[in-house]
Scaffold this active site. Structure first.
Site, PDB file in Angstrom:
ATOM      1  N   ALA A  67      -0.891   3.655   9.932  1.00 36.14           N
ATOM      2  CA  ALA A  67      -0.119   4.868  10.209  1.00 36.14           C
ATOM      3  C   ALA A  67       1.341   4.522  10.500  1.00 36.14           C
ATOM      4  CB  ALA A  67      -0.728   5.618  11.391  1.00 36.14           C
ATOM      5  N   HIS A  68       2.247   5.294   9.895  1.00 40.80           N
ATOM      6  CA  HIS A  68       3.678   5.068  10.118  1.00 40.80           C
ATOM      7  C   HIS A  68       4.448   6.267   9.591  1.00 40.80           C
ATOM      8  CE1 HIS A  68       2.787   3.749   6.039  1.00 40.80           C
ATOM      9  NE2 HIS A  68       4.060   3.942   5.720  1.00 40.80           N
ATOM     10  N   ALA A  69       5.712   6.334   9.941  1.00 39.27           N
ATOM     11  CA  ALA A  69       6.615   7.356   9.429  1.00 39.27           C
ATOM     12  C   ALA A  69       7.983   6.704   9.228  1.00 39.27           C
ATOM     13  CB  ALA A  69       6.703   8.542  10.390  1.00 39.27           C
TER      14      ALA A  69
END
Length: 291
Positions: A67-69
């Site tokens: 998960a990342h942005a």
């Protein structure tokens, strides 16, 4: 201390957490980063929104979601969190569900975390290490496994999967000198080989700094084994940049979700299911370059 050890605090590791769905899994991983002061809750919401907008492209290997942005003001420092789930949850990925491990990354910029991502991809690509991480009894044990030498740097370390002798011992001839690239496009796994090369491959994800780096690292392992690294450049990028850079490359490697989002970009788009599998990348390269 290893690069992973600089980013992953012992307090940001949780084992056997119970969650109801993938949003709760990401919220749990993001919450650990929030409590460490690495991000604000806006970043956790952005990680969830990325999956809502692009699909489960962050599920880069069987049972594993990264998960990342994008870097933003919501990121106070580059850090990681690690959440092993008590019960698997579905993210909606056709091949890699259900997920039992969620790792979240908050990146302050595009460079600080590169070596840590390379180490993490190599560690998770080792079946023995992944099994040990799944069985670890304490956060301290997880951190010890992650911060020791990566499997690829130890003598006799095995590559991902059960590659045959043809994929582990025989190095194909190096590609020809640069020439105009093939222009036929595809959004399904490419079937036509690259006959003339621009000597560049793009690995693409929604943000250009997480899952695409996993894929870049695995591909570079294959190219190193073949002796092709001096002849091919691999660039990790995002969907927006990929559209502009596509015609500089021989091919784009990405997930099925991102391939559909990209559409026709003028060059082949090859879908990769397991971003940590050297076996799958080896087979894809042999198909693409007809070797």
């Amino acid at each position: 201390m290893s690069n992973i050890g600089r980013l992953l605090d012992i307090e940001s590791i949780r084992l056997d957490e119970s969650v109801d769905d993938w949003r709760a899994a990401i919220t749990c991983a993001g919450g650990l980063l929030e409590r460490q002061g690495a991000i604000s809750d806006e970043y956790t919401r952005a990680m969830i929104a990325g999956v809502e907008e692009n699909g489960p492209y962050i599920v880069v290997a069987p049972g594993f979601a990264f998960a990342h942005a994008r870097p933003s003001e919501a990121v106070h420092r580059t850090a990681m969190s690690w959440v092993r789930l008590a019960r698997p949850v579905e993210f909606g990925h056709a091949s890699n569900d259900p997920v039992t491990l969620v790792v979240a990354l908050s990146a302050k910029d595009q460079k600080e975390h590169l070596q840590a991502m390379r180490q993490l991809a190599t560690l998770l690509a080792s079946p023995g290490t992944r099994t040990a991480l799944d069985r670890a009894a304490t956060p301290e044990e997880v951190l010890a496994l992650l911060t020791e030498d990566a499997p690829a740097s130890r003598p006799g370390a095995a590559a991902t999967g059960s590659a045959s002798s043809s994929t582990t011992e025989v190095a194909p001839a190096a590609p020809a000198e640069p020439a105009p690239a093939v222009t036929e496009a595809a959004t399904e796994p490419a079937t036509e080989p690259v006959t003339e090369s621009r000597n560049k491959i793009l690995t693409v994800c929604g943000n250009g700094l997480g899952t695409s780096l996993f894929l870049k690292n695995t591909l570079e392992q294959v190219l190193d084994r073949w002796g092709w690294s001096p002849y091919l450049t691999v660039e990790a990028t995002d969907t927006i940049s990929a559209r502009g850079k596509a015609k500089e490359a021989d091919v784009i490697l990405t997930s099925g979700e991102i391939a559909r989002a990209l559409g026709d970009v003028g060059v082949p788009v090859k879908v990769i299911e397991n971003f940590t599998s050297t076996t799958e990348l080896d087979a894809a390269m042999r198909d693409l370059y007809d070797v």
